[in-house]
Design an enzyme around this catalytic site. Structure first.
Site, PDB file in Angstrom:
ATOM      1  N   ARG A  93       1.029  -1.169  -0.101  1.00 34.14           N
ATOM      2  CA  ARG A  93      -0.080  -0.002  -0.198  1.00 34.14           C
ATOM      3  C   ARG A  93       0.736   1.137  -0.176  1.00 34.14           C
ATOM      4  NH1 ARG A  93      -3.860   1.442   2.756  1.00 34.14           N
ATOM      5  NH2 ARG A  93      -2.689   3.860   4.208  1.00 34.14           N
ATOM      6  N   CYS A 117      -6.399  -4.726   4.286  1.00 31.63           N
ATOM      7  CA  CYS A 117      -5.029  -4.436   4.482  1.00 31.63           C
ATOM      8  C   CYS A 117      -5.535  -5.600   6.372  1.00 31.63           C
ATOM      9  CB  CYS A 117      -4.891  -3.514   5.369  1.00 31.63           C
ATOM     10  SG  CYS A 117      -3.336  -3.292   6.581  1.00 31.63           S
ATOM     11  N   PRO A 123      -7.775   3.377   5.140  1.00 33.11           N
ATOM     12  CA  PRO A 123      -7.673   4.703   3.601  1.00 33.11           C
ATOM     13  C   PRO A 123      -6.401   5.614   3.775  1.00 33.11           C
ATOM     14  CG  PRO A 123      -8.990   5.105   5.837  1.00 33.11           C
ATOM     15  CD  PRO A 123      -7.800   4.281   6.411  1.00 33.11           C
ATOM     16  N   ILE A 124      -7.417   6.531   2.677  1.00 38.22           N
ATOM     17  CA  ILE A 124      -5.759   6.864   1.799  1.00 38.22           C
ATOM     18  C   ILE A 124      -7.002   8.465   1.908  1.00 38.22           C
ATOM     19  CG2 ILE A 124      -5.171   5.258   0.732  1.00 38.22           C
ATOM     20  CD1 ILE A 124      -6.101   6.555  -1.716  1.00 38.22           C
ATOM     21  N   ASP A 125      -7.967   8.918   2.300  1.00 39.91           N
ATOM     22  CA  ASP A 125      -8.742  10.029   2.207  1.00 39.91           C
ATOM     23  C   ASP A 125      -7.541  10.963   3.307  1.00 39.91           C
ATOM     24  OD1 ASP A 125      -8.976   8.796   4.652  1.00 39.91           O
ATOM     25  OD2 ASP A 125     -10.105  10.443   5.651  1.00 39.91           O
ATOM     26  N   LEU A 126      -6.726  11.048   3.487  1.00 39.85           N
ATOM     27  CA  LEU A 126      -5.875  12.013   4.027  1.00 39.85           C
ATOM     28  C   LEU A 126      -4.734  12.900   2.841  1.00 39.85           C
ATOM     29  CD1 LEU A 126      -5.244  11.595   7.557  1.00 39.85           C
ATOM     30  CD2 LEU A 126      -7.661  12.861   7.055  1.00 39.85           C
ATOM     31  N   ASP A 307       4.070   0.112  15.358  1.00 35.33           N
ATOM     32  CA  ASP A 307       5.015  -1.478  14.367  1.00 35.33           C
ATOM     33  C   ASP A 307       5.746  -1.719  15.471  1.00 35.33           C
ATOM     34  OD1 ASP A 307       5.715   0.989  11.944  1.00 35.33           O
ATOM     35  OD2 ASP A 307       3.622   0.009  12.589  1.00 35.33           O
ATOM     36  N   VAL A 329      -3.132   3.700  17.349  1.00 36.82           N
ATOM     37  CA  VAL A 329      -3.154   3.895  15.852  1.00 36.82           C
ATOM     38  C   VAL A 329      -4.083   3.219  15.312  1.00 36.82           C
ATOM     39  CG1 VAL A 329      -1.756   4.550  14.271  1.00 36.82           C
ATOM     40  CG2 VAL A 329      -0.877   5.143  16.654  1.00 36.82           C
TER      41      VAL A 329
HETATM   42  C1  EPZ Z   1       3.039   3.930   7.983  1.00 38.91           C
HETATM   43  O1  EPZ Z   1       1.897   3.445   7.439  1.00 38.91           O
HETATM   44  C2  EPZ Z   1       4.294   2.643   7.866  1.00 38.91           C
HETATM   45  N1  EPZ Z   1       4.321   2.106   7.252  1.00 38.91           N
HETATM   46  C3  EPZ Z   1       3.268   2.046   8.955  1.00 38.91           C
HETATM   47  O2  EPZ Z   1       3.344   0.933   9.139  1.00 38.91           O
HETATM   48  C4  EPZ Z   1       2.954   2.503  10.337  1.00 38.91           C
HETATM   49  O3  EPZ Z   1       2.393   1.707  11.503  1.00 38.91           O
HETATM   50  C5  EPZ Z   1       2.051   3.027  10.282  1.00 38.91           C
HETATM   51  O4  EPZ Z   1       3.118   4.260   9.857  1.00 38.91           O
HETATM   52  C6  EPZ Z   1       2.006   4.684  11.608  1.00 38.91           C
HETATM   53  O5  EPZ Z   1       3.262   4.412  12.193  1.00 38.91           O
HETATM   54  C7  EPZ Z   1       5.591   3.016   6.076  1.00 38.91           C
HETATM   55  O6  EPZ Z   1       5.577   3.811   6.284  1.00 38.91           O
HETATM   56  C8  EPZ Z   1       5.520   2.434   4.417  1.00 38.91           C
HETATM   57  P1  EPZ Z   1      -0.956   6.196   8.565  1.00 38.91           P
HETATM   58  P2  EPZ Z   1       0.840   4.604   6.813  1.00 38.91           P
HETATM   59  O7  EPZ Z   1      -1.174   7.210   7.545  1.00 38.91           O
HETATM   60  O8  EPZ Z   1       1.092   5.551   6.345  1.00 38.91           O
HETATM   61  C9  EPZ Z   1      -5.409   6.710   9.276  1.00 38.91           C
HETATM   62  C10 EPZ Z   1       5.086  -1.233   9.269  1.00 38.91           C
HETATM   63  O9  EPZ Z   1       4.781  -2.613   9.820  1.00 38.91           O
HETATM   64  N2  EPZ Z   1      -5.619   7.069   7.937  1.00 38.91           N
HETATM   65  O10 EPZ Z   1       0.283   7.355   9.632  1.00 38.91           O
HETATM   66  O11 EPZ Z   1      -0.594   3.823   6.278  1.00 38.91           O
HETATM   67  C11 EPZ Z   1      -4.864   5.173   9.409  1.00 38.91           C
HETATM   68  O12 EPZ Z   1      -5.761   4.416   9.661  1.00 38.91           O
HETATM   69  C12 EPZ Z   1       3.986   0.020   8.758  1.00 38.91           C
HETATM   70  O13 EPZ Z   1       6.314  -1.299   9.007  1.00 38.91           O
HETATM   71  C13 EPZ Z   1      -6.858   7.434   7.980  1.00 38.91           C
HETATM   72  O14 EPZ Z   1      -7.255   7.490   8.329  1.00 38.91           O
HETATM   73  O15 EPZ Z   1      -0.228   5.160   8.292  1.00 38.91           O
HETATM   74  C14 EPZ Z   1      -3.837   4.650  10.816  1.00 38.91           C
HETATM   75  O16 EPZ Z   1      -5.593   4.998  12.457  1.00 38.91           O
HETATM   76  C15 EPZ Z   1       2.805  -1.168   9.364  1.00 38.91           C
HETATM   77  N3  EPZ Z   1      -6.619   7.713   6.285  1.00 38.91           N
HETATM   78  C16 EPZ Z   1      -3.626   6.369  10.707  1.00 38.91           C
HETATM   79  O17 EPZ Z   1      -4.143   6.835  10.043  1.00 38.91           O
HETATM   80  C17 EPZ Z   1      -5.907   8.545   5.352  1.00 38.91           C
HETATM   81  O18 EPZ Z   1      -5.459   8.735   4.902  1.00 38.91           O
HETATM   82  C18 EPZ Z   1      -2.325   6.184  10.844  1.00 38.91           C
HETATM   83  O19 EPZ Z   1      -2.044   6.257   9.871  1.00 38.91           O
HETATM   84  C19 EPZ Z   1      -4.521   7.641   5.983  1.00 38.91           C
HETATM   85  C20 EPZ Z   1      -4.003   7.628   7.311  1.00 38.91           C
END
Ligand code: EPZ
Length: 424
Positions: A93, A117, A123-126, A307, A329
């Site tokens: 992703r 996942c 989501p990717i809304d942000l 993580d 998270v």
């Molecule tokens: C990054 O994922 C990491 N991956 C993840 O590591 C890590 O768990 C996560 O950050 C949190 O620290 C990489 O860096 C490649 P987020 P990311 O956007 O960017 C919500 C691993 O094990 N959210 O910080 O996808 C989301 O659902 C992986 O190495 C939205 O609602 O995480 C979550 O609850 C797993 N809308 C929170 O934000 C969005 O558009 C934080 O997610 C984006 C995220």
């Protein structure tokens, strides 16, 4: 398919060097799409499946890449294809990281929606909100995000994230550096991955203020250079190696690290009874006679990282008392728990909190990996379990850990990687 066969009960002790960070590599590799002026040389890039997948995606877009001895060279001079296909985005992703740079450089990008996942909705809304704040028009059709910048150019704007998102902050930064005018980002993620991405973009010629904080200001530019860059260490791999020593009653020194980035994790190891000493670039952990149950709440940096949540749960199965591990998270990131309980742990789940009753003697058996950090927790449990533990579907583990069984065996473990078929 591969499995790891772990003969438990051996102490993990000695010294080891951490690999380069996976989660920092991905955004800085994406940032090479921002300019076709020259070739990037990126050092200390870990040799992982996720890195291979990402470089495949860059090749698909037209970039030229070579990878040897943890150095990745990338030229995006001939990038013109603007579509990131489902087959590659589905595998990882974080492929969504190409959205910002492609949209910023070419004024148009088509990226497949990432799909599901293992541990709940992601989501990717942000990400999309951030692109729209920079002037993009986004449509979603037939499973693809289609983003277009007005007259081919993004415009600076104000992005205010309602929740902290590493990925969305990364995409916003990479889009803003080529936008016309100034962009401000509020409630930006302040994880080391983002701080390093800011340093990388500044070295490319971007103007960014607030690096390392949650308030960022970016002056758009149209001149970015290809650079040589040394990636930072993997703080999650380092934490996992520390946990391997702690769960087996061993002592370990992890070199090539920045302890400053691991303060919340190190503090919890101390609360659990470990002694922890640090130098500028190493951490030495000595295990106690008995581990003490220690509560943890996973939150955005600088708090304890999500993580490391699965690894901490595995560790707490060996601690005296009851531990409460809450993940704020990812509320459903607990697929490792049923497998740990099959090894003899006694863990309950209440909403987004795991309650671990310890200490429990674990007995080896076959267990199934479900996602990257879940598989790490099963390896940790296998190290302390009596008898032999077989961790299946280690392709999950190979996404984020470089030669983990080789590192652990060099520290006294007895792990072999074996082929197997699931449909015997
Ligand atoms: C990054 O994922 C990491 N991956 C993840 O590591 C890590 O768990 C996560 O950050 C949190 O620290 C990489 O860096 C490649 P987020 P990311 O956007 O960017 C919500 C691993 O094990 N959210 O910080 O996808 C989301 O659902 C992986 O190495 C939205 O609602 O995480 C979550 O609850 C797993 N809308 C929170 O934000 C969005 O558009 C934080 O997610 C984006 C995220």
């Amino acid at each position: 398919m591969d499995k790891l066969v772990i003969r438990g009960g051996r102490r993990i002790s000695g010294s080891v060097t951490a690999s380069g960070s996976k989660n920092t590599s991905l955004p800085i590799i994406a940032a090479t799409l921002l300019t076709g002026a020259g070739t990037f040389t990126l050092h200390q890039i870990p040799d992982l499946v996720d890195i291979k997948t990402f470089t495949q995606l860059l090749n698909h877009l037209g970039a030229e890449t070579t990878f040897e001895k943890n150095t990745l060279r990338v030229s995006s001079r001939n990038v013109e294809n603007i579509q990131a296909p489902y087959e590659l985005v589905k595998k990882m992703r974080a492929s969504i990281y190409v959205l910002g740079p492609m949209l910023a450089r070419f004024g148009h990008a088509r990226v497949s929606l990432p799909g599901g996942c293992a541990f709940g909705p992601r989501p990717i809304d942000l990400h999309l909100m951030a692109m729209e704040k920079l002037g993009a028009t986004i449509t979603i059709e037939t499973g693809f995000i289609d983003a277009t910048a007005p007259d081919g150019k993004l415009r600076g704007g104000h992005i205010d994230f309602p929740i902290s998102s590493v990925g969305a902050t990364g995409n916003a930064l990479m889009a803003a550096v080529l936008a016309e005018g100034t962009t401000t980002i509020s409630n930006a993620a302040a994880e080391p991955e983002i701080e390093t991405l800011c340093r990388f973009l500044i070295a490319m010629g971007a103007t960014i203020r607030g690096t390392g904080t949650t308030e960022l200001e970016i002056e758009g530019t149209d001149k970015l250079e290809a650079i040589e860059f040394h990636n930072v260490f993997d703080r999650i791999e380092a934490g996992t190696l520390l946990a391997a020593a702690a769960i087996t009653g061993g002592d370990i020194t992890v070199n090539g690290v920045e302890p400053e980035q691991m303060k919340a994790v190190l503090k919890k190891f101390v609360h659990a009874g470990c002694s922890v000493e640090t130098t500028e670039n190493s951490i030495t952990l000595k295990s106690p006679e008995k581990l003490i149950s220690t509560d943890v709440t996973a939150k955005p940096y600088p708090s304890f990282p999500t993580d490391m949540q699965a690894q901490w749960i595995a560790l707490m199965t060996q601690a005296e008392g009851t531990s409460h591990i809450t993940d704020k998270v990812y509320h459903e990131r607990f697929n490792h728990i049923p497998e740990l309980n099959r090894l003899g742990a006694h863990i309950e789940i209440h909403k987004n909190q795991a309650i671990v009753h310890g200490p429990q003697t674990l007995s080896g058996t076959k267990v199934m990996s479900t996602d990257l950090r879940a598989s790490a927790s099963l390896v940790l449990a296998g190290l302390v379990a009596e008898g032999t533990t077989e961790v299946l579907r280690v392709y999950h583990l190979d996404r984020g850990y470089e030669k983990i069984e080789i590192k652990l065996n060099s520290l006294g473990a007895d792990i072999s990687r074996e082929k197997y078929s699931e449909f015997q």
